[in-house]
Design an enzyme around this catalytic site. Structure first.
Site, PDB file in Angstrom:
ATOM      1  N   GLU A 121       0.822  -1.212   0.000  1.00 63.62           N
ATOM      2  CA  GLU A 121       0.000   0.000   0.000  1.00 63.62           C
ATOM      3  C   GLU A 121       0.855   1.261   0.000  1.00 63.62           C
ATOM      4  OE1 GLU A 121      -2.837   0.098  -1.030  1.00 63.62           O
ATOM      5  OE2 GLU A 121      -4.217   0.412   0.635  1.00 63.62           O
ATOM      6  N   THR A 124      -4.679   9.845  -4.905  1.00 62.44           N
ATOM      7  CA  THR A 124      -4.659   9.708  -3.440  1.00 62.44           C
ATOM      8  C   THR A 124      -3.807  10.818  -2.824  1.00 62.44           C
ATOM      9  OG1 THR A 124      -4.898   7.336  -3.698  1.00 62.44           O
ATOM     10  CG2 THR A 124      -4.182   8.107  -1.554  1.00 62.44           C
TER      11      THR A 124
END
Lengths: 306, 306
Positions: free
Chosen positions: A128, A181
């Site tokens: 991640e 993001t």
């Protein structure tokens, strides 16, 4: 076991009032992954279909997560990973988490499950970190544990599986707008009013209570985000129009999925979830924006063998 | 019914990570109150024993709460209230809330219960506002509902009763130091770091999960206050010494009760709660500070008829 074929589910992080801590796992949307034990040591991504993503192990989230897992293991064999990438990167429904979770789950199964779920989450968040710049667990945890999950904290990392009310359905619309993001993070203010924080944690505590007591009305009253949604929603055209429309269509509530641009709604029962999908779609149709729609029950298992 | 005699319990507000939203109700510490229906309209405080408190209805929290309740009722009779005040005002275990809760509960019973619990909380917090300057419900809610309660929000007011693990005991020490609620409020910073807020709501969500799953270890890991305790603890000499000692004595965790100066600890089982009381007492004995100690199971009923 020398080979495992997996379903790697999409996930919704944050879930309105649970910024950075809550997540939930979808049943009907996810990648497929094939992991094969091979005699050559190391990890190789041998095939990716569906999306253009890096094949180099160190640049691929599944690869990075797998390497994190194998780092301290003394083994003389390796793994090949094939990914059928059905979740679009950047959609806000845990595309990278699905890959990271799948890789560590699958390899752990082939190895005879030496690692526990928390350790798997630890490894997966390293994947991640490659995708989003932060090692957050709020997509990885639901992808691995299933259901509603809570990242109770990071020092030490602790992930909990909460109860999932049985009639709950999620509807997700992914309008084809790019929200990175990193951009979604940069709009966040690093300091917040105590008063708003209290409202937020009152809602979150109420939401957890609603999950255990399976009180859908309470769940609905708690699906509010005082803090993050007002900062991020300007990045998603049509957001408040969708929010209003899905409420009118009977949804319990809605919000930004992860860091967007996907918008999720939760509903009691499949019929309402389908109606919600229709009104979501109509809004972006009117805008002339392409979109994907997902209607899903909650996957209480997480990554699973196919 | 023309007369009711009540036990009005002490309560612990905040409970570490639940600032302004969580509360819990004690079984063994509380006031006694007698409420009598009389032919003369209005509310009169006819007797207060145990503490020096205002007898004028408009200056007494029980009186103000009762008046708030009766304001819109068309009745041609009134009430007399006698209070045996066993909870010291300013102790941080909901002294004013006990009076406010008792008054509205008792009058409601005599009237045949026309008001629901949320309405009673609404009336009672008007008494609280007199005592502390803010109409907070985090002591009134557990005093009226019993057990662990959550003030989910104020707009509109919503109070929830959470599950209470059956073996939970509270120990409370009230060192005879004065900390005024207004002072305890004034040390609070009105803006907090988002990062700390996330840690706090992760702990609170975990704590609510622990209450439902009756997971004492998880409860223990969640009893942390990232935000308020560091600001308020300097007002309570010996606070960290107590915190350390009760943990060593086996407590699940501890924190400031309400706005202090009382310190609460939660334990699994009465034996540990008693041991915790001993180590708490020894610390203030060494300091030469007088104290009261309370050891109590959790009162899951709230205000009750005697």
């Amino acid at each position: 076991m020398n080979e495992i074929k997996l379903f790697c589910p999409a996930t919704i992080a944050n879930v309105s009032c649970g910024f950075d801590v809550l997540g939930l796992c979808l049943e009907s949307t996810g990648d497929e992954m094939l992991i094969r034990k091979v005699s050559t040591p190391g990890v190789r991504i041998t095939k990716i279909i569906g999306q253009q993503l890096p094949m180099e192990t160190e640049k691929n989230v599944a690869g990075v997560a797998a390497l994190a897992m194998l780092k301290d293991l003394d083994i003389d064999f390796g793994f090949e990973i094939e990914i059928n990438k059905k979740i679009k990167p950047g959609s806000g429904i845990g595309s990278s988490a699905a890959s990271a979770a799948g890789a560590v789950y699958g390899i752990n199964q082939i190895l005879g499950a030496p690692f526990n779920q928390t350790q798997l989450v630890e490894f997966a968040i390293q994947g991640e970190a490659l995708a989003s710049g932060t090692a957050h667990a709020d997509n990885v945890a639901p992808a691995l544990l299933g259901g509603f999950t809570l990242v109770k904290g990071y020092e030490p990392l602790e992930v909990l599986k909460l109860n999932t009310p049985s009639e709950l359905y999620a509807t997700v619309i992914h309008p084809q707008i790019e929200v990175k993001t990193a951009d979604a993070r940069s709009v966040l203010k690093q300091s917040i009013p105590l008063k708003k924080a209290i409202v937020q944690w009152g809602n979150l505590a109420g939401l957890v209570s609603a999950l255990y007591s399976e009180d859908y009305d309470l769940l609905s009253r708690c699906l509010h985000d005082e803090i993050i949604e007002p900062m991020r929603s300007p990045l998603i055209p049509g957001f408040y129009k969708v929010k209003q429309a899905v409420k009118e269509a009977g949804a319990l509530g809605s919000g930004i999925s992860g860091s967007g641009p996907s918008i999720f709604a939760l509903s009691k029962g499949k019929d309402i979830a389908q109606e919600v999908a229709k009104v979501m779609g109509n809004i972006y149709k009117d805008f002339g924006v392409d979109y994907d729609l997902h209607i899903s029950s909650i996957n209480t298992q997480g990554v699973k063998e196919l």
